[in-house]
Design a protein around this motif. Structure first.
Motif, PDB file in Angstrom:
ATOM      1  N   PRO A 127      -9.136  -0.565   0.375  1.00 26.01           N
ATOM      2  CA  PRO A 127      -8.780  -0.023  -0.938  1.00 26.01           C
ATOM      3  C   PRO A 127      -7.329   0.445  -0.949  1.00 26.01           C
ATOM      4  O   PRO A 127      -6.775   0.808   0.093  1.00 26.01           O
ATOM      5  N   VAL A 128      -6.725   0.420  -2.130  1.00 30.70           N
ATOM      6  CA  VAL A 128      -5.329   0.821  -2.290  1.00 30.70           C
ATOM      7  C   VAL A 128      -5.262   1.933  -3.325  1.00 30.70           C
ATOM      8  O   VAL A 128      -5.807   1.805  -4.426  1.00 30.70           O
ATOM      9  N   ASN A 129      -4.601   3.019  -2.963  1.00 30.95           N
ATOM     10  CA  ASN A 129      -4.412   4.128  -3.896  1.00 30.95           C
ATOM     11  C   ASN A 129      -3.117   3.960  -4.673  1.00 30.95           C
ATOM     12  O   ASN A 129      -2.110   3.489  -4.140  1.00 30.95           O
ATOM     13  N   LEU A 130      -3.141   4.352  -5.923  1.00 30.41           N
ATOM     14  CA  LEU A 130      -1.975   4.326  -6.787  1.00 30.41           C
ATOM     15  C   LEU A 130      -1.609   5.747  -7.177  1.00 30.41           C
ATOM     16  O   LEU A 130      -2.470   6.632  -7.152  1.00 30.41           O
ATOM     17  N   LYS A 171      -6.271   4.389 -10.530  1.00 32.31           N
ATOM     18  CA  LYS A 171      -6.058   5.358  -9.452  1.00 32.31           C
ATOM     19  C   LYS A 171      -6.327   4.732  -8.086  1.00 32.31           C
ATOM     20  O   LYS A 171      -5.676   5.069  -7.094  1.00 32.31           O
ATOM     21  N   SER A 172      -7.304   3.811  -8.023  1.00 30.50           N
ATOM     22  CA  SER A 172      -7.672   3.186  -6.768  1.00 30.50           C
ATOM     23  C   SER A 172      -8.205   1.784  -7.058  1.00 30.50           C
ATOM     24  O   SER A 172      -8.873   1.572  -8.076  1.00 30.50           O
ATOM     25  N   VAL A 173      -7.898   0.840  -6.149  1.00 33.05           N
ATOM     26  CA  VAL A 173      -8.255  -0.564  -6.354  1.00 33.05           C
ATOM     27  C   VAL A 173      -8.826  -1.141  -5.066  1.00 33.05           C
ATOM     28  O   VAL A 173      -8.273  -0.938  -3.979  1.00 33.05           O
ATOM     29  N   PHE A 174      -9.945  -1.862  -5.202  1.00 31.56           N
ATOM     30  CA  PHE A 174     -10.428  -2.704  -4.119  1.00 31.56           C
ATOM     31  C   PHE A 174     -10.645  -4.098  -4.688  1.00 31.56           C
ATOM     32  O   PHE A 174     -11.257  -4.249  -5.750  1.00 31.56           O
ATOM     33  N   ALA A 175     -10.136  -5.125  -4.012  1.00 31.85           N
ATOM     34  CA  ALA A 175     -10.152  -6.464  -4.611  1.00 31.85           C
ATOM     35  C   ALA A 175     -10.350  -7.549  -3.567  1.00 31.85           C
ATOM     36  O   ALA A 175     -10.047  -7.376  -2.383  1.00 31.85           O
TER      37      ALA A 175
END
Length: 353
Positions: free
Chosen positions: A336-339, A197-201
């Protein structure tokens, strides 16, 4: 349906595919091999008793006797060759990554829907008995709610690995350790838990002097509300792959064999003696199916014969590429990126910088 006649292109990992097909003589016959290195292709064809050899992919696709084209070529060729083979009326099996962007995989999904061919990406690790047992316990209702998953891909790649001229470059490998090495481990996570659902990398090039990343750390919130942590490096002197899943009723831990950690042994620990008893009883009922390439190809043949869903679909590949896109975008922006990621996303057409 008669035996499927297969043509394999690419003599690297393609040799493993050929041996898997040839171990299933009631389902498949490998009748052609294609590679730009004629001498290499002829040598392998002679060794593995393959009657036809090609160096031109267009001529290869035009071979009337072929039912299936299996793509084991460098990453940057996959989407174009999949399209070309499908338009020639062949079913397609394609090594990872099946495409270099979400746009490309969406175009392949549309092509498959509009045609009579089936397109199957390769994700053979998900058919290991260990991860299959976890899926079975989840289906039996014994896992409960997912809390936290951790995935480690700690491998070692040295200069000789990047001697292949297409590796280590954005335009030809399409990415680094995230795209062509850890992709299987991350597919196993999504296969078990579902999409992110959400990614931080964060990603960096630390180990080798290459264009693409070789170290990644990512924090995920999954669509089911659980968390996941991903770590990837090509700088680990001790090579391991490891999955650990924590659910409300059990924990599951894989073996650490770097290239086979989807297989047994896995450790399943119930949250109480009663749950442990139920887990052991359920595992006694588990029926093992073939693993690895053999397992995926067996299921592919069955899906064609029964006109059912493929064991790995382009939508599965899209979920994988969506996670890759999100990780790269987060690493490049520090945000962060939302999917899910749609057509309006700045990296929908390409995750490459």
């Amino acid at each position: 349906m008669s035996i499927l006649r297969v043509g394999v292109t690419g003599c690297g990992v393609g040799q493993s595919h050929i041996r898997a097909f040839q171990s299933l003589p009631q389902e498949f016959e490998v009748v052609a091999l294609c590679d730009i290195d004629l001498a290499k292709a002829q040598s392998i064809a002679a060794e593995l008793k393959i009657p036809h050899v090609f160096t031109d992919f267009g001529e290869f696709c035009g071979m009337e006797e072929l039912d299936v084209i299996d793509l084991c070529t460098p990453s940057f060729l996959h989407a174009t060759q999949t399209r070309q083979a499908a338009l020639a009326g062949k079913h397609v099996i394609c090594e990872k990554p099946v495409a270099g962007s979400l746009q490309e995989v969406d175009e392949l999904i549309a092509l498959e829907r509009a045609s009579n061919v089936r397109i199957m990406p390769i994700f053979q690790y998900r058919f290991g008995h260990g991860i299959q047992k976890l899926k079975y316990l989840m289906q039996e209702g014994l896992a409960g709610r997912a809390y936290l998953s951790t995935v480690e891909t700690a491998w070692r790649r040295r200069a000789e690995y990047y001697a292949a001229p297409w590796r280590g470059k954005w335009e030809t490998e399409l990415g680094g350790a995230l795209v062509t090495l850890a992709v299987h481990a991350h597919d196993m996570l999504c296969y078990a838990i579902g999409p992110a659902k959400s990614v931080f990398a964060r990603a960096a090039t630390m180990v080798n002097p290459i264009q693409v990343e070789d170290c990644v750390s990512a924090s995920l919130e999954m669509a089911d509300g659980s968390f996941a942590s991903l770590s990837v490096t090509t700088g680990s002197s001790q090579q391991i792959s490891r999955h650990r899943f924590c659910f409300s009723q059990l924990s599951a831990e894989s073996n650490t064999e770097p290239y086979n950690n989807g297989a047994d042994p896995w450790i399943f620990t119930g949250d109480s003696p009663e749950i442990n008893t139920q887990i052991q009883a359920a595992l006694q009922r588990f029926t093992p199916q073939p693993e690895g390439f053999v397992g995926q190809f067996t299921r592919f043949c069955a899906a064609l014969r029964n006109q059912t869903e493929l064991p790995v679909t382009l939508n599965d590949a899209r979920m994988s590429l969506e996670l890759i896109t999100a990780i790269y975008h987060s690493a490049q922006t520090g945000q962060p990126v939302n999917l899910p990621i749609g057509k309006d996303h700045p990296q929908y057409a390409s995750w490459r910088p």
